[in-house]
Design a protein around this motif. Structure first.
Motif, PDB file in Angstrom:
ATOM      1  N   ALA A  47       0.832  -1.201   0.000  1.00 20.15           N
ATOM      2  CA  ALA A  47       0.000   0.000   0.000  1.00 20.15           C
ATOM      3  C   ALA A  47       0.862   1.245   0.000  1.00 20.15           C
ATOM      4  O   ALA A  47       0.483   2.277  -0.544  1.00 20.15           O
ATOM      5  CB  ALA A  47      -0.914  -0.019   1.220  1.00 20.15           C
ATOM      6  N   TYR A  48       2.022   1.152   0.631  1.00 20.03           N
ATOM      7  CA  TYR A  48       2.972   2.274   0.617  1.00 20.03           C
ATOM      8  C   TYR A  48       3.305   2.674  -0.820  1.00 20.03           C
ATOM      9  O   TYR A  48       3.268   3.842  -1.191  1.00 20.03           O
ATOM     10  CB  TYR A  48       4.246   1.855   1.355  1.00 20.03           C
ATOM     11  N   TYR A  49       3.592   1.686  -1.647  1.00 19.68           N
ATOM     12  CA  TYR A  49       3.958   2.002  -3.024  1.00 19.68           C
ATOM     13  C   TYR A  49       2.738   2.437  -3.831  1.00 19.68           C
ATOM     14  O   TYR A  49       2.831   3.282  -4.703  1.00 19.68           O
ATOM     15  CB  TYR A  49       4.624   0.800  -3.692  1.00 19.68           C
ATOM     16  N   GLN A  50       1.562   1.873  -3.515  1.00 21.20           N
ATOM     17  CA  GLN A  50       0.346   2.297  -4.206  1.00 21.20           C
ATOM     18  C   GLN A  50       0.099   3.790  -4.011  1.00 21.20           C
ATOM     19  O   GLN A  50      -0.277   4.503  -4.937  1.00 21.20           O
ATOM     20  CB  GLN A  50      -0.860   1.514  -3.697  1.00 21.20           C
ATOM     21  N   THR A  51       0.304   4.277  -2.776  1.00 23.82           N
ATOM     22  CA  THR A  51       0.080   5.691  -2.482  1.00 23.82           C
ATOM     23  C   THR A  51       1.017   6.560  -3.292  1.00 23.82           C
ATOM     24  O   THR A  51       0.610   7.547  -3.917  1.00 23.82           O
ATOM     25  CB  THR A  51       0.303   5.957  -0.985  1.00 23.82           C
ATOM     26  N   TRP A  96      -7.832  11.962   4.329  1.00 14.79           N
ATOM     27  CA  TRP A  96      -6.695  12.883   4.402  1.00 14.79           C
ATOM     28  C   TRP A  96      -5.609  12.486   3.401  1.00 14.79           C
ATOM     29  O   TRP A  96      -4.919  13.342   2.840  1.00 14.79           O
ATOM     30  CB  TRP A  96      -6.107  12.883   5.813  1.00 14.79           C
ATOM     31  N   ARG A  97      -5.464  11.202   3.184  1.00 14.85           N
ATOM     32  CA  ARG A  97      -4.385  10.684   2.340  1.00 14.85           C
ATOM     33  C   ARG A  97      -4.541  11.072   0.876  1.00 14.85           C
ATOM     34  O   ARG A  97      -3.571  11.032   0.109  1.00 14.85           O
ATOM     35  CB  ARG A  97      -4.360   9.161   2.472  1.00 14.85           C
ATOM     36  N   LEU A 102       0.192  16.020   1.359  1.00 18.78           N
ATOM     37  CA  LEU A 102       0.150  15.609   2.756  1.00 18.78           C
ATOM     38  C   LEU A 102       0.832  14.260   2.913  1.00 18.78           C
ATOM     39  O   LEU A 102       0.461  13.288   2.250  1.00 18.78           O
ATOM     40  CB  LEU A 102      -1.302  15.526   3.234  1.00 18.78           C
ATOM     41  N   ALA A 103       1.843  14.202   3.765  1.00 16.37           N
ATOM     42  CA  ALA A 103       2.564  12.947   3.994  1.00 16.37           C
ATOM     43  C   ALA A 103       1.638  11.917   4.637  1.00 16.37           C
ATOM     44  O   ALA A 103       0.718  12.256   5.386  1.00 16.37           O
ATOM     45  CB  ALA A 103       3.773  13.196   4.889  1.00 16.37           C
ATOM     46  N   GLU A 104       1.915  10.651   4.350  1.00 17.63           N
ATOM     47  CA  GLU A 104       1.078   9.577   4.866  1.00 17.63           C
ATOM     48  C   GLU A 104       1.045   9.564   6.391  1.00 17.63           C
ATOM     49  O   GLU A 104      -0.015   9.350   6.996  1.00 17.63           O
ATOM     50  CB  GLU A 104       1.601   8.236   4.340  1.00 17.63           C
TER      51      GLU A 104
END
Length: 386
Positions: A47-51, A96-97, A102-104
């Motif tokens: 999910a980190y890379y998806q964002t 928010w994401r 805006l940082a995760e």
């Protein structure tokens, strides 16, 4: 170690040019009725890379649709109050994401502040348990995101660590906790601006800066330097396989900053032109080393060999209680890799999105806590988590 307090930096900067702040935490973006709380992401791509992919536009819409289709709904365990929609920390976080700037970790901090605001707990113990449950839910949403985990942990320490709460009635104590939560959210949001101001003493006229990948805090540093009329040029690595370096080069070109794109394998060839290297970071670990986009380690090795300073720009909410001994100690954050040609079925492809750079190859860290040597990071971590 050389450092300045965040308040000094902000006061000095305010006298010259005001810093724009985030909208109030009381007014988050409107929730979509279609959003639903989700399980920790089952997709093999993190999910980190998806964002990052969604915000930087580095994968196809088909791939994003497939990733979204992999997210499954699960029912809320708490019975909803009649006529009111039950609060979901995942919905709030995802809302928010969606803001690209805006940082995760900051999105998670604001979602946790919303948990306090929406809580119906009647005791501090109930409220703390509710916060802990929400924090664990956010961390399990993507176990590969270092900044998400560190941000949640730091939020819990900052908000709940106050002896004054033991001597107040619950309503006053809850208001105090909420105030601390919102303050922590504001501090975290302004971290990028503070780092940009602190780093300006290290950028001099006529210098050449090598950067790797797309880092919002590095972009803020370079943007601030350009606004201060400093004359410098930037070498951007291509940042394969997602080519995030090309995106950074486009942003710098909009600022009229002289920029040159390099293929990743040309770093050693071009290092003699470089005066300094500046990286972002996905996480800063207890040793003072950093976890960042794949390729950071080898660039730092080349720079160290050729006596070029290596600076890392990282917000303090990325300080993590981790101590990797080698590359295999990291939980892999997988990403899609497209070589442009068919890969034979028996050929293994390395899909990890990041690597670990030991502290001996780093010169300084630009943080909102000050400009630190790598050896001081462990001391700062102790103070943050006390």
């Amino acid at each position: 170690m050389w450092r300045r307090s965040a308040s000094f930096v902000l006061d000095k900067h305010h006298n010259n040019k005001p810093i724009s702040l985030t909208p109030s935490l009381d007014s988050p973006p409107p929730l979509s009725d279609s959003m639903a709380e989700v399980n920790p992401n089952p997709n093999p791509v993190s999910a980190y890379y998806q964002t990052r992919a969604k915000h930087h536009g580095i994968v196809t819409s088909d791939w994003l649709e497939q990733a979204q289709a992999a997210v499954v709904r699960y029912p809320d365990k708490d019975s909803p109050v009649a006529g009111r929609r039950p609060f979901s920390v995942i919905e709030e976080f995802d809302n928010w994401r969606q803001q690209p700037d805006l940082a995760e970790a900051v999105a998670a901090i604001r979602a946790l502040a919303a948990v306090i605001r929406a809580s119906e707990a009647t005791t501090m113990m109930e409220l703390e348990i509710e916060l802990k449950k929400a924090s664990d839910t956010l961390k399990s949403w993507d176990t590969t995101s270092i900044s998400l985990t560190a941000g949640c942990d730091l939020f819990m320490r900052y908000v709940t660590r106050t002896s004054a709460l033991e001597f107040e009635d619950f309503n006053a104590a809850k208001a105090r906790v909420l105030g601390r939560a919102e303050k922590f959210g504001e501090i975290s949001y302004k971290a990028r601006k503070i780092i940009a101001v602190l780093s300006q003493d290290f950028i001099f006229d006529g210098c050449t800066i090598l950067v790797h990948g797309f880092s919002r805090v590095v972009l803020e540093i370079l943007k601030t330097a350009a606004q201060n009329k400093k004359l410098f040029r930037v070498l951007c690595t291509e940042g394969r396989p997602d080519k995030t370096g090309v995106l950074l080069a486009k942003e710098l070109a909009k600022l009229d900053v002289p920029v040159k794109l390099l293929i990743d394998s040309a770093v050693a060839y071009s290092m003699d032109e470089v005066d300094m290297v500046i990286f972002g970071a996905d996480g800063v670990v207890e040793s003072g080393g950093v976890i960042n986009m794949m390729g950071t380690y080898q660039i730092a090795l080349v720079a160290h060999t050729m006596n070029k300073p290596v600076y890392v720009a990282a917000e303090s909410y990325k300080f993590a209680r981790l101590y990797p001994l080698d590359q295999k100690d990291l939980e892999p954050a997988l990403r899609p890799v497209d070589f442009g040609v068919p890969v034979p079925p028996k050929v293994e492809v390395e899909r990890s999105a990041r690597d670990y750079t030991p502290p001996q190859y780093l010169t300084m860290l630009f943080t909102d806590l000050g400009v630190l040597t790598p050896s001081v990071v462990s001391d700062e971590l102790i103070q943050l988590y006390l």
